[in-house]
Design an enzyme around this catalytic site. Structure first.
Site, PDB file in Angstrom:
ATOM      1  N   GLU A 143     -16.611  20.656   3.972  1.00 23.84           N
ATOM      2  CA  GLU A 143     -16.416  21.584   3.046  1.00 23.84           C
ATOM      3  C   GLU A 143     -15.132  22.336   3.346  1.00 23.84           C
ATOM      4  OE1 GLU A 143     -19.922  23.702   1.645  1.00 23.84           O
ATOM      5  OE2 GLU A 143     -19.708  25.200   2.495  1.00 23.84           O
ATOM      6  N   ASP A 158     -14.381  33.570   1.968  1.00 25.78           N
ATOM      7  CA  ASP A 158     -13.235  32.413   1.770  1.00 25.78           C
ATOM      8  C   ASP A 158     -11.710  32.512   2.001  1.00 25.78           C
ATOM      9  OD1 ASP A 158     -16.052  30.900   1.155  1.00 25.78           O
ATOM     10  OD2 ASP A 158     -16.127  31.200  -0.740  1.00 25.78           O
TER      11      ASP A 158
END
Length: 563
Positions: A228, A67
């Protein structure tokens, strides 16, 4: 919280070093520094190299670094990653060329910022975003185990960060956009009244977390499941909303939309997904997605993203990974219609080229600690919130004393454990272990560790009044000693332990003198793979030292990465 001291070099000092490396005298360097101020001379050199492709290798930060989020301040880039149940939280890396990254600290270094007591494996900290505005760095993330979404701030990315400012907007993967008009937009995932997943937006005060507007639905994504990782940008007067979709597994992808207004409506990029390997047949890189973009000082655009490299060899390429989701880099160009094109039309490679803002250097991820320094390296992590009185560095002796408690590696808790991310397939991990008590049932050694349900431990243990050397494995709900032998320590203070790894296996060795090694057993890498865990997990393998039910000293801990 442990950390290591950094020497503070001012801009002039760095500039003099830079010019001297290019053959200028100190006097000439000072003159150039005064004329060009700080790094403007560097910018001119880089501007002349603009458009010149340079080769580099992916991943740029290997091992468990998922991420990624990136921001630029002048010629400096800063990057953060998720950390889940590990402490300290959210590492901060720095680079000037986007390829060579130095770990300079962590955003979350205090238990008040990061409560992780007994959080589940792959709970804790999800998907941070780092941004810079008007002399302040901001990091926003989610503690899914305690509190939800929050923002912290700091003047220095390698310094202390503030306590959390909580934001009353649910979901995960928060991000910030600082607009030219002074408004600050906060985006995250969410659900509508029918439970459909979406992206939410509101306006906030980034210092306090106070909401200036109600949260509203911004987008339902571009057709993929689990929209997301929202990042909202303003580029050339338009608002671009980039999303991770398809889930962070083998259907992962990155999509983008744009609008003339921050609240939309948004049009979808005609060549979405802009990044995806879900149809790629080469089998070298999977799960590309959860990306962030930045522009360098030369006007070139770049994307950092997560991806995984599968374990197994060329004749047995598996759709499984155990090193974790890693940080990859790709150049980005903009087509004539104003849409980003990533890599080779959405595909990236283990070796790429692009107009890097600086010349890359050779990368080495080796690690060594002789414990002669009083503080822990930034590269160490602990499980959940550590009790630091159980980790006693002895610089004068070159030893680390670990005080093991009754909490074992098999529990969803805080054992005495300290580790380094495994940052290559081919590694050699060594340490010298000296038991400091004779308590029955004590264990002390090294482990290839994924989480409390998946780990391979090579350790000394005290059984029936004698020392044993054991290889123990925990896979799913099975914990067993798979190899055991007497450990004759009568002529030695302690014992050397070693783990060798490759793309398929871990090999566990021991030695009394550090020269003659004996194999105790093996373990398959697939036993530590994300795809095989009994619950959904997002982390990667560590190489760590540990102690249980007793005390042991450790010396000369090292990890060599050969790939």
């Amino acid at each position: 919280m442990p950390g290591r001291k950094r020497e503070n070099e001012d801009e002039c000092g760095r500039k003099i070093w830079y010019d001297r490396a290019r053959g200028l005298t100190s006097a000439e360097s000072v003159i150039f520094s005064e004329i060009f101020c700080g790094r403007k001379a560097e910018n001119e050199i880089r501007a002349r190299e603009r458009g010149k492709p340079m080769k580099y290798k992916n991943p740029v930060i290997p091992g468990y670094h998922p991420d990624p989020s990136i921001c630029r301040v002048g010629d400096d880039f800063y990057l953060v990653n998720s950390t889940f149940e590990y402490f300290p939280g959210v590492p901060v890396h720095h680079s000037t060329n986007l390829v060579n990254w130095e770990l300079i600290g962590h955003c979350l270094t205090r238990e008040e910022q990061l409560p992780l007591q007994k959080c589940r494996p792959s709970g804790g900290i999800y998907a941070p975003t780092i941004r810079y505005c008007n002399g302040w760095f901001f990091m926003t993330t989610t503690n899914v185990s305690n509190g939800g979404n929050f923002i912290i701030h700091s003047r220095r990315p390698d310094g202390e960060w503030s306590d959390p400012a909580w934001v009353d907007q649910g979901g995960i993967d928060p991000s910030l956009l600082f607009d030219e008009d002074g408004k600050v937009y906060f985006t995250s995932t969410g659900t509508n009244q029918e439970g459909r997943q979406c992206i939410m937006i509101c306006e906030v005060d980034p210092f306090t977390g106070q909401k200036y507007t109600e949260s509203r639905i911004l987008s339902y994504g571009c057709g993929g499941r689990f929209p997301e990782g929202p990042h909202l940008y303003k580029i050339r007067g338009k608002y671009y909303l980039m999303l991770a979709e398809g889930g962070t597994e083998f259907g992962h992808m990155e999509t983008i939309q744009r609008s003339d207004h921050p609240y939309g409506p948004y049009e979808t990029c005609p060549h979405n997904p802009i990044l995806s390997h879900k149809e790629d047949m080469r089998g070298e890189i999977y799960c590309t997605g959860h990306a962030d973009m930045t522009e360098d000082a030369n006007g070139n655009w770049w994307m950092v993203c997560l991806a995984v490299r599968p374990c197994g060899n060329e004749n047995n390429r598996l759709m499984q990974h155990h090193l974790g989701r890693e940080t990859f880099l790709s150049p980005v160009v903009w087509d004539e219609d104003g849409w980003p094109v990533v890599g080779d039309h959405g595909l990236i490679d283990l070796e790429m080229d692009g107009p890097l803002p600086g010349t890359p250097e050779n990368v080495c991820w080796d690690f060594a600690d002789d414990f002669t320094e009083p503080v822990f390296s930034f590269r160490y992590n602990f499980l959940r919130n550590p009790r630091m009185e159980h980790y006693i560095r002895k610089p004068e002796e070159g030893r680390l004393l670990l005080v093991g408690t009754e909490v074992t590696l098999n529990e969803q808790d805080t054992p005495t454990w300290v580790g380094i991310r495994q940052q290559g397939f081919v590694t050699e991990t060594m340490v010298y272990v000296v038991p400091k008590c004779c308590r029955e049932g004590m264990r002390a050694g090294i482990t290839a560790f994924y989480n409390n349900d998946y780990h391979y431990d090579l350790c000394l243990t005290r059984e029936s009044g004698s020392w044993k050397l054991c290889l123990a494995k925990h896979v799913h709900d099975i914990f067993a000693v798979t190899a055991r032998m007497e450990a004759d320590l009568s002529g030695a203070e302690g014992i050397w332990l070693k783990i060798l790894s490759d793309r398929e296996s871990y090999h566990f060795y021991f030695s009394i003198d550090g020269r003659i090694w004996q194999l105790l057993g093996r373990g398959l890498a697939v036993g530590l793979c994300t795809e095989g865990t009994r619950t959904t997990t997002f982390t990667g393998t560590y190489l760590a030292m540990f102690a249980e039910n007793g005390e042991a000293e450790f010396a000369d801990f090292s990890i060599r990465v050969s790939d």
